[in-house]
Design a protein around this motif. Structure first.
Motif, PDB file in Angstrom:
ATOM      1  N   VAL A 279       4.687 -10.598 -11.817  1.00  0.00           N
ATOM      2  CA  VAL A 279       4.079  -9.877 -10.905  1.00  0.00           C
ATOM      3  C   VAL A 279       4.087  -9.554  -9.883  1.00  0.00           C
ATOM      4  CG1 VAL A 279       1.582 -10.167  -9.728  1.00  0.00           C
ATOM      5  CG2 VAL A 279       1.286 -10.088 -12.436  1.00  0.00           C
ATOM      6  N   ALA A 280       5.310 -10.946  -9.779  1.00  0.00           N
ATOM      7  CA  ALA A 280       6.070 -11.106  -8.614  1.00  0.00           C
ATOM      8  C   ALA A 280       6.775  -9.979  -8.223  1.00  0.00           C
ATOM      9  CB  ALA A 280       6.482 -12.703  -8.132  1.00  0.00           C
ATOM     10  N   GLY A 281       7.707 -10.414  -9.693  1.00  0.00           N
ATOM     11  CA  GLY A 281       8.749  -9.276  -9.515  1.00  0.00           C
ATOM     12  C   GLY A 281       8.434  -7.242  -8.836  1.00  0.00           C
ATOM     13  N   LEU A 282       6.835  -7.069  -9.729  1.00  0.00           N
ATOM     14  CA  LEU A 282       6.569  -6.166  -9.165  1.00  0.00           C
ATOM     15  C   LEU A 282       6.341  -6.094  -8.289  1.00  0.00           C
ATOM     16  CD1 LEU A 282       5.370  -5.354 -12.338  1.00  0.00           C
ATOM     17  CD2 LEU A 282       6.435  -4.191 -12.032  1.00  0.00           C
ATOM     18  N   ALA A 283       5.495  -6.749  -7.149  1.00  0.00           N
ATOM     19  CA  ALA A 283       5.369  -6.963  -6.400  1.00  0.00           C
ATOM     20  C   ALA A 283       6.289  -6.857  -4.952  1.00  0.00           C
ATOM     21  CB  ALA A 283       4.697  -7.809  -5.625  1.00  0.00           C
ATOM     22  N   GLU A 284       7.400  -7.483  -5.716  1.00  0.00           N
ATOM     23  CA  GLU A 284       8.594  -8.100  -4.461  1.00  0.00           C
ATOM     24  C   GLU A 284       9.130  -6.425  -4.135  1.00  0.00           C
ATOM     25  OE1 GLU A 284      11.379 -10.661  -5.514  1.00  0.00           O
ATOM     26  OE2 GLU A 284      10.116 -12.418  -5.565  1.00  0.00           O
ATOM     27  N   THR A 285      10.204  -5.547  -5.717  1.00  0.00           N
ATOM     28  CA  THR A 285      10.310  -4.300  -5.572  1.00  0.00           C
ATOM     29  C   THR A 285       9.281  -3.333  -4.871  1.00  0.00           C
ATOM     30  OG1 THR A 285       9.906  -3.842  -7.868  1.00  0.00           O
ATOM     31  CG2 THR A 285      11.170  -5.788  -8.041  1.00  0.00           C
ATOM     32  N   GLY A 286       8.374  -3.420  -4.541  1.00  0.00           N
ATOM     33  CA  GLY A 286       7.125  -2.711  -4.110  1.00  0.00           C
ATOM     34  C   GLY A 286       6.825  -1.280  -4.806  1.00  0.00           C
ATOM     35  N   ALA A 287       6.733  -1.799  -6.460  1.00  0.00           N
ATOM     36  CA  ALA A 287       6.128  -1.137  -7.410  1.00  0.00           C
ATOM     37  C   ALA A 287       4.958  -0.943  -7.393  1.00  0.00           C
ATOM     38  CB  ALA A 287       6.775  -1.148  -8.669  1.00  0.00           C
ATOM     39  N   VAL A 288       3.993  -2.023  -6.671  1.00  0.00           N
ATOM     40  CA  VAL A 288       2.497  -2.067  -6.620  1.00  0.00           C
ATOM     41  C   VAL A 288       2.508  -0.622  -5.338  1.00  0.00           C
ATOM     42  CG1 VAL A 288       0.683  -3.249  -6.339  1.00  0.00           C
ATOM     43  CG2 VAL A 288       2.937  -3.506  -7.612  1.00  0.00           C
TER      44      VAL A 288
ATOM     45  N   ALA B 143      -6.589 -14.725  -9.821  1.00  0.00           N
ATOM     46  CA  ALA B 143      -5.121 -15.124  -8.663  1.00  0.00           C
ATOM     47  C   ALA B 143      -3.879 -15.168  -9.282  1.00  0.00           C
ATOM     48  CB  ALA B 143      -5.616 -16.948  -8.892  1.00  0.00           C
ATOM     49  N   VAL B 144      -3.532 -14.940 -10.403  1.00  0.00           N
ATOM     50  CA  VAL B 144      -2.320 -15.007 -11.203  1.00  0.00           C
ATOM     51  C   VAL B 144      -1.418 -13.835  -9.892  1.00  0.00           C
ATOM     52  CG1 VAL B 144      -2.589 -13.771 -12.814  1.00  0.00           C
ATOM     53  CG2 VAL B 144      -0.748 -15.140 -12.306  1.00  0.00           C
ATOM     54  N   LEU B 145      -2.736 -12.557  -9.856  1.00  0.00           N
ATOM     55  CA  LEU B 145      -2.332 -10.799  -9.687  1.00  0.00           C
ATOM     56  C   LEU B 145      -2.382 -11.100  -7.736  1.00  0.00           C
ATOM     57  CD1 LEU B 145      -4.136  -8.909 -11.400  1.00  0.00           C
ATOM     58  CD2 LEU B 145      -2.209  -9.466 -11.899  1.00  0.00           C
ATOM     59  N   ASP B 146      -2.469 -12.733  -7.242  1.00  0.00           N
ATOM     60  CA  ASP B 146      -2.071 -12.013  -5.471  1.00  0.00           C
ATOM     61  C   ASP B 146      -1.404 -11.780  -5.227  1.00  0.00           C
ATOM     62  OD1 ASP B 146      -4.910 -13.598  -5.847  1.00  0.00           O
ATOM     63  OD2 ASP B 146      -4.128 -15.624  -5.111  1.00  0.00           O
ATOM     64  N   PRO B 147      -0.126 -11.101  -5.791  1.00  0.00           N
ATOM     65  CA  PRO B 147       1.672 -10.862  -5.216  1.00  0.00           C
ATOM     66  C   PRO B 147       1.238  -9.624  -4.589  1.00  0.00           C
ATOM     67  CG  PRO B 147       2.058 -12.596  -6.523  1.00  0.00           C
ATOM     68  CD  PRO B 147       1.162 -12.694  -6.707  1.00  0.00           C
ATOM     69  N   ALA B 148       0.383  -9.065  -5.905  1.00  0.00           N
ATOM     70  CA  ALA B 148       0.234  -7.792  -5.822  1.00  0.00           C
ATOM     71  C   ALA B 148      -1.087  -7.046  -4.799  1.00  0.00           C
ATOM     72  CB  ALA B 148       0.222  -7.074  -7.377  1.00  0.00           C
ATOM     73  N   THR B 149      -2.251  -8.068  -5.106  1.00  0.00           N
ATOM     74  CA  THR B 149      -3.497  -8.116  -4.355  1.00  0.00           C
ATOM     75  C   THR B 149      -2.794  -7.871  -2.637  1.00  0.00           C
ATOM     76  OG1 THR B 149      -4.252  -9.246  -6.268  1.00  0.00           O
ATOM     77  CG2 THR B 149      -5.501  -8.821  -3.813  1.00  0.00           C
ATOM     78  N   ARG B 150      -1.991  -8.457  -2.318  1.00  0.00           N
ATOM     79  CA  ARG B 150      -1.157  -8.047  -1.437  1.00  0.00           C
ATOM     80  C   ARG B 150      -0.831  -7.353  -0.430  1.00  0.00           C
ATOM     81  NH1 ARG B 150       0.104 -14.297  -2.419  1.00  0.00           N
ATOM     82  NH2 ARG B 150       2.142 -13.815  -3.077  1.00  0.00           N
ATOM     83  N   ALA B 151       0.031  -6.354  -1.663  1.00  0.00           N
ATOM     84  CA  ALA B 151       0.506  -5.220  -1.387  1.00  0.00           C
ATOM     85  C   ALA B 151      -0.510  -4.832  -1.416  1.00  0.00           C
ATOM     86  CB  ALA B 151       1.879  -5.091  -3.294  1.00  0.00           C
ATOM     87  N   GLY B 152      -1.696  -4.310  -1.796  1.00  0.00           N
ATOM     88  CA  GLY B 152      -2.923  -2.914  -1.552  1.00  0.00           C
ATOM     89  C   GLY B 152      -3.714  -2.757  -3.563  1.00  0.00           C
ATOM     90  N   ALA B 153      -3.211  -3.687  -4.329  1.00  0.00           N
ATOM     91  CA  ALA B 153      -3.605  -3.752  -6.083  1.00  0.00           C
ATOM     92  C   ALA B 153      -4.699  -4.140  -6.048  1.00  0.00           C
ATOM     93  CB  ALA B 153      -2.682  -3.851  -6.843  1.00  0.00           C
ATOM     94  N   LEU B 154      -5.880  -3.468  -6.685  1.00  0.00           N
ATOM     95  CA  LEU B 154      -7.188  -4.464  -6.803  1.00  0.00           C
ATOM     96  C   LEU B 154      -6.908  -4.805  -8.318  1.00  0.00           C
ATOM     97  CD1 LEU B 154      -9.077  -0.677  -6.860  1.00  0.00           C
ATOM     98  CD2 LEU B 154      -8.342  -2.343  -4.821  1.00  0.00           C
ATOM     99  N   PRO B 155      -7.121  -6.043  -8.280  1.00  0.00           N
ATOM    100  CA  PRO B 155      -6.972  -7.532  -9.510  1.00  0.00           C
ATOM    101  C   PRO B 155      -8.014  -6.772 -10.247  1.00  0.00           C
ATOM    102  CG  PRO B 155      -7.188  -8.429  -7.843  1.00  0.00           C
ATOM    103  CD  PRO B 155      -7.806  -6.546  -7.191  1.00  0.00           C
ATOM    104  N   LEU B 156      -8.074  -7.640 -11.571  1.00  0.00           N
ATOM    105  CA  LEU B 156      -8.777  -7.937 -12.724  1.00  0.00           C
ATOM    106  C   LEU B 156      -7.849  -8.505 -14.043  1.00  0.00           C
ATOM    107  CD1 LEU B 156      -9.249  -3.802 -13.253  1.00  0.00           C
ATOM    108  CD2 LEU B 156     -10.547  -5.506 -11.688  1.00  0.00           C
TER     109      LEU B 156
END
Length: 336
Positions: free
Chosen positions: A93-102, A118-131
């Protein structure tokens, strides 16, 4: 794959295809979930895989769906299933968020039992909807898994505003949503591991011991016994306990340990740990008479001391290795 609609899964023409679906990690879980969503009218558009086995699995269960890198899966799909082992998920998740893939507004669903949203928080901060959508089921990695999802419970965790969407996706896969609070996810997962993973270990060990005792077909002998025991346990809980420990037969338990030391010393620690746990529960629920419990617990304590305490191959406390295949990196991910 030619899975057919059932009364619980309306045919695709009965509902519009609303989401494009991608899978990161073509292990045993991801392709089955994507195929199940396809039966509900959604459209798998991309899958990523690392091993040769995952590529074969994707081709069998999701024929025609292109295999692409994880970042490309996110670029193509509105709903992305992250189906990688628990310990791989945070780095992925962190890698995907850092590379701008989300992408903002993208549904990102993982299938880890241990983790919540909560483990999806890096992606959530990038605008993803976490499930967090965890199927309480073992998977074979074959098309039969799609049918097994019918009636399967899912542990669901998501922000309150996404709860209905998460539960709807589970229902569309034929499953039954069970809401799990974020803080309760590790306990929930531990319960499933005790009930399912440890059961496999116990049964494999029992079959080995029966073979050593000269039984020609251990599985045939155990099948009816275990089927009845499982049914009784699900119906009655601790009231279903039977056997020498619940009866307080200390001499029989001592004889068991003697034979195990002689023929299968690696099984002694597990036997003693489970016998002690069984004795404690039987005593607490009034099944084991207190006057018999003293001798039984004394035997178990003596045998545990003889086994050398805790740790090591001969004592309790050993653990199994991780479940699943490790990934090749935080962005590539592994497969669950």
């Amino acid at each position: 794959m030619n899975a057919q609609p059932t009364p619980d899964r309306p045919s695709p023409q009965d509902r519009p295809a609303r989401l494009t679906v991608g899978v990161v990690g073509a292990g045993r879980v991801g392709p089955a979930l994507a195929a199940s969503l396809q039966l509900a009218g959604h459209r798998p558009v991309a899958v990523s895989g690392v091993s040769d086995a995952s590529l074969r699995r994707a081709a069998e269960i999701l024929p025609g769906v292109p295999v692409v890198p994880p970042a490309e899966v996110l670029a193509r799909a509105e709903l992305v299933l992250l189906t990688v082992p628990d310990d791989v998920l945070p780095g992925l998740v962190a890698g995907l968020a850092e590379t701008g893939a989300v992408r903002p507004g993208q549904l990102l669903a993982h299938t880890s039992g241990r983790h919540g949203a909560a483990v999806l928080d890096p992606a959530t901060r990038a605008g993803a909807l976490p499930l967090a959508l965890h199927p309480a089921m073992t998977f074979t990695g074959t098309p039969v898994d799609v049918q097994r999802l019918a009636g399967c419970s899912f542990g669901v965790t998501a922000p309150e505003e996404l709860r209905l969407a998460a539960e709807a996706l589970v229902i569309e896969m034929g499953g039954e949503p069970e809401w799990i609070d974020e803080a309760a996810r590790p306990l929930y997962h531990a319960a499933l591991a005790i009930g399912a993973n440890h059961l496999v270990t116990l049964m494999a060990q029992a079959m080995e011991l029966l073979s050593a005792a000269g039984v020609g077909n251990p599985s045939r002998m155990l099948g009816p016994l275990l089927g009845a025991a499982l049914d009784n346990a699900l119906r009655s809980g601790d009231a279903a306990l039977t056997g020498p420990v619940a009866r307080g037969d200390a001499g029989t338990v001592a004889a068991h340990v003697t034979e195990l030391r002689r023929h299968a010393p690696q099984a002694v620690a597990g036997y003693l740990a489970m016998a002690r746990t069984t004795a404690d529960r039987a005593l607490a629920h009034g099944l084991l008479k207190p006057e018999l419990a003293e001798d039984l617990l004394g035997v178990l304590a003596d045998e545990a001391n003889a086994a050398g305490g805790t740790g090591g191959a001969g004592g309790p406390g050993g653990t199994n290795g991780p479940d699943g295949t490790a990934g090749s990196g935080p962005v590539d991910g592994g497969e669950q």
